[in-house]
Design an enzyme around this catalytic site. Structure first.
Site, short mmCIF file in Angstrom:
data_model
loop_
_atom_site.label_atom_id
_atom_site.label_comp_id
_atom_site.label_asym_id
_atom_site.label_seq_id
_atom_site.Cartn_x
_atom_site.Cartn_y
_atom_site.Cartn_z
N GLN B 254 1.80 11.83 -6.72
CA GLN B 254 1.99 10.46 -6.25
C GLN B 254 1.93 9.48 -7.40
O GLN B 254 2.75 8.57 -7.52
CB GLN B 254 0.87 10.15 -5.23
CG GLN B 254 1.16 8.98 -4.37
CD GLN B 254 2.43 9.19 -3.60
OE1 GLN B 254 2.86 10.31 -3.34
NE2 GLN B 254 3.09 8.11 -3.27
N HIS B 257 4.95 8.47 -9.71
CA HIS B 257 6.08 7.69 -9.20
C HIS B 257 6.23 6.37 -9.92
O HIS B 257 7.34 5.91 -10.19
CB HIS B 257 5.86 7.36 -7.71
CG HIS B 257 6.55 8.32 -6.80
ND1 HIS B 257 7.91 8.46 -6.77
CD2 HIS B 257 6.08 9.19 -5.88
CE1 HIS B 257 8.23 9.38 -5.87
NE2 HIS B 257 7.13 9.84 -5.32
N GLU B 322 0.34 5.46 3.27
CA GLU B 322 1.68 6.01 3.52
C GLU B 322 1.57 7.52 3.77
O GLU B 322 2.08 8.02 4.76
CB GLU B 322 2.53 5.71 2.28
CG GLU B 322 3.97 6.13 2.37
CD GLU B 322 4.68 5.98 1.03
OE1 GLU B 322 3.99 5.80 -0.01
OE2 GLU B 322 5.93 6.06 1.00
N HIS B 323 0.92 8.23 2.84
CA HIS B 323 0.74 9.67 2.97
C HIS B 323 -0.74 9.99 3.08
O HIS B 323 -1.55 9.44 2.34
CB HIS B 323 1.25 10.42 1.73
CG HIS B 323 2.66 10.11 1.35
ND1 HIS B 323 2.98 9.14 0.42
CD2 HIS B 323 3.84 10.63 1.76
CE1 HIS B 323 4.30 9.09 0.27
NE2 HIS B 323 4.85 9.98 1.08
N ASP B 356 8.36 15.31 0.96
CA ASP B 356 9.28 14.45 0.20
C ASP B 356 10.69 15.02 0.18
O ASP B 356 11.67 14.28 0.17
CB ASP B 356 8.81 14.32 -1.25
CG ASP B 356 7.58 13.45 -1.38
OD1 ASP B 356 7.27 12.72 -0.42
OD2 ASP B 356 6.92 13.50 -2.44
N HIS B 415 17.86 -21.82 37.94
CA HIS B 415 17.58 -20.40 38.19
C HIS B 415 17.36 -20.17 39.68
O HIS B 415 17.88 -19.21 40.26
CB HIS B 415 16.33 -19.96 37.42
CG HIS B 415 16.54 -19.80 35.94
ND1 HIS B 415 16.91 -20.82 35.11
CD2 HIS B 415 16.41 -18.70 35.14
CE1 HIS B 415 17.00 -20.36 33.86
NE2 HIS B 415 16.71 -19.08 33.85
#
Lengths: 431, 431
Positions: B254, B257, B322-323, B356, B415
């Site tokens: 991770q 990245h 996220e993960h 991934d 209406h």
């Protein structure tokens, strides 16, 4: 009402982003609430709503909610309860389940559906406070399983102090237990960031004035928000079989909402076009909200003539209306051709107010052509999904080399090694 | 890697809104494309990408796509094809059907699911062009049934002219038939508003630099956009049963990245905490992207110690990563307690790169705590729903009075009358 050929018509609207002054005011209010919490809420409530609240009195007490029941008509209560039952039934059919896919090598993949934990509903004050909109926001969240649904609304209604009892009763009927007397951008900020009285939420829903809309836009990211609604729209697609007085009445029920509302008839029938134009004029003259409806009809309304119903459907798909009524012979046969419309009403008895109030589908529907890519409020809006990946040893050993190939291709050696270290240790791959 | 008590840690990040100059530049580019179409695209492509294209040559010719096949490794092709099969299988399980609910009085209510008609995928140039992300965007749209999926990408890659053959091949494998050599804010504008070469789309997906992100934000409303991704995150929740070298490798996959990526271990085991800290140091030293990963680990990484796995889950739910990897004994037993995590990887063989690249679930996952209220990319993102309302005469006559009550209460007489006129004409209600 003007009659023109369909290809001469474009519906043009601007998204409202507010003036620089409005944006700056909202930025300051949100920052103050984030910093000072309840103290800022009380200060702005005095400043904007002219109501001085004690510290600790933001929450609407249970007694006030119970007292509201004595102030509402029983006819209203009966009708709103039946509407709630219908709305709940329709939304329950949308509910989804978590699922897992089990593979022979022991791996499991799935999607887990969970409700958001806490949702905040903004209800505007004064005449813009619609009980029906309370149901349309609260019930889908409840059906999704959201355990905490809170309502915020300004502490005064149209110059009078106190929250509209119809709103309190409707919220209580829908199951809201936590209500706060606070409105405007300050209420949105409180929902987004929390104060000592009001814990923060995960999503903010509900309509409001430009300050509320700008505040929602500003806090988006810290929390989720619903879409920001534009003026309402209807297209009636009709042929000679339609009753012109029904068509006119339905167009006007849309036009009376707002001077910027748009009511459009699309028809291959010149006869119907003329009959509806004259019916609209006749019914308009008797409408309490005539001034609003007339502006809407003049500025955003039109009767568009087309060569055939199929050509009319092409116009519908181009304009992507919020509401579409199909009043033709055998309306069901056209359903497959309609690509873009938020809610589709078929046949002479499916007048739009049926959907606005009662049938069950949501009345919060994409406006301004966004039905091309978005949907009426629904249960999914209050669910979040998590992916689930359980890979067995066997599965990793079988596919590890391919994962390494892809990771190395993308220049992400760390990704490759995270898999490779497992293959080396347990897959018999020597270093 | 620093070891601290969980309650001492906050992950703080800012959403990137760009500088005023960047915003103004994007505004001008979008306006120029809207006004001048292809001419503006060619001008900006020369200005920003240094590539001079002929008018009419924006579309990537079929021969160039075919020629790309000769330039990619067969190992890559085998792996990407198998990944595509897995991704397709997982997303096909998400597909939903239109439904109708038939009522005894002849009424029908339903939800119609339709794919968006046309979706545009932005693929960045240079090193940020990941074939795996092409699959993760294109396949869900395809499974939803989107008939037109187009790709745009800058005409040069890392200083070289021509689009990366791996991107071309992956897009072709995924089924993209329409590709354009144009990038930046100008490409986003073309997708949103259309030019004579590039018809407009309903939704724009895919990552890009700050100019691309700002352009997507600007055109949102005219078209839909996907969420704008922040830096990537992982939490590994592990106990003594976890292998420290696996944990360290996953954290680093991770961290490599992006300098702003965040890799966090949460554990009740002081022993594991120390072992992972030393493994991270050891593996870091051998990583090609060491500099990036080290900054990420130093600035956004941490090993958080907790009293128990249950306490660790509370940390996970607060940070909403996220993960999430769960490497504990019997990881499945904790699944019900995990409220907030975009993708959940269970057990020692579910290393994040498995998700991934290969397993099937989407790798585009909510970042920055937004897993509290949003979801990985999925088939629903490419579907729109329309409500269907067909009310029978009997149903309207039975519920008309209640609808009128609710409409009148909200002050919407038009209406009420749209329903009342039908009751008067056909329900035996005298005027």
């Amino acid at each position: 009402m003007r009659i023109l050929a369909a290809d001469q018509f474009q519906l043009k609207r601007e998204v409202e982003y507010g003036t620089p002054e409005q944006n700056e005011a909202v930025r300051q209010i949100v920052a103050a609430v984030q910093k000072e919490g309840d103290a800022a809420l009380l200060r702005y409530t005095e400043q904007f709503d002219g109501v001085r609240l004690e510290a600790g009195s933001l929450r609407v007490p249970e007694e006030e909610i119970q007292a509201a029941y004595d102030r509402v008509d029983s006819d209203f209560l009966i009708a709103i309860r039946e509407a709630a039952v219908n709305i709940r039934a329709f939304h329950e059919k949308q509910m989804r389940k978590s699922w897992m896919d089990l593979q022979p090598d022991g791996s499991m993949l799935g999607q887990i559906m969970r409700p958001l934990k806490r949702v905040g509903l903004y209800v505007p004050g004064g005449k813009a406070a619609y009980p029906s909109s309370v149901l349309m926001n609260v019930i889908p969240a409840q059906v999704a399983g959201v355990p905490e649904i809170v309502m915020v609304t300004p502490p005064s209604t149209g110059g009078k102090e106190g929250i509209d009892p119809y709103i309190l009763v409707t919220a209580a009927e829908a199951g809201v237990k936590e209500m706060y007397r606070v409105g405007g951008a300050q209420a949105v900020a409180a929902l987004a960031y929390g104060t000592s009285s009001i814990p923060p939420v995960d999503k903010i829903c509900g309509p409001g004035n430009i300050y509320v809309a700008l505040a929602k836009r500003l806090v988006f990211g810290a929390v989720n928000i619903d879409s920001i609604a534009g003026p309402s729209e209807i297209i009636v697609l009709a042929d000679d079989s339609a009753d012109p007085s029904y068509v006119a009445a339905d167009l006007l029920s849309q036009a009376e909402h707002d001077e910027m509302a748009s009511a459009i008839l699309v028809t291959p029938s010149q006869k119907l076009a003329e009959a509806v134009a004259s019916e609209v004029e006749k019914q308009l003259a008797e409408l309490p909200r005539e001034a609003i409806a007339r502006r809407s009809i003049d500025d955003y309304g039109a009767i568009l003539t087309v060569g055939s119903i199929e050509e009319g459907i092409a116009v519908v798909n181009r304009l992507a209306p919020e509401h579409l009524e199909v009043m033709t012979e055998d309306p069901m046969r056209y359903l497959g051709m309609i690509e873009n419309a938020g809610a589709i009403f078929l046949g002479p008895y499916s007048s739009e107010p049926v959907g606005d109030y009662f049938a069950g589908p949501n009345h919060i529907i994409p406006t301004n052509g966004t039905a091309r890519f978005s949907s009426p409020v629904n249960v999914d809006d209050f669910l979040k999904k998590s992916s689930l990946i359980y890979y067995s040893k066997e599965a990793l050993m079988a596919s590890g080399e391919k994962i390494i190939t892809l990771a190395r291709h993308e220049g992400l050696e760390g990704h490759a090694r995270a898999v490779e270290i497992r293959l080396e240790r347990e897959g018999g791959k020597g270093k």
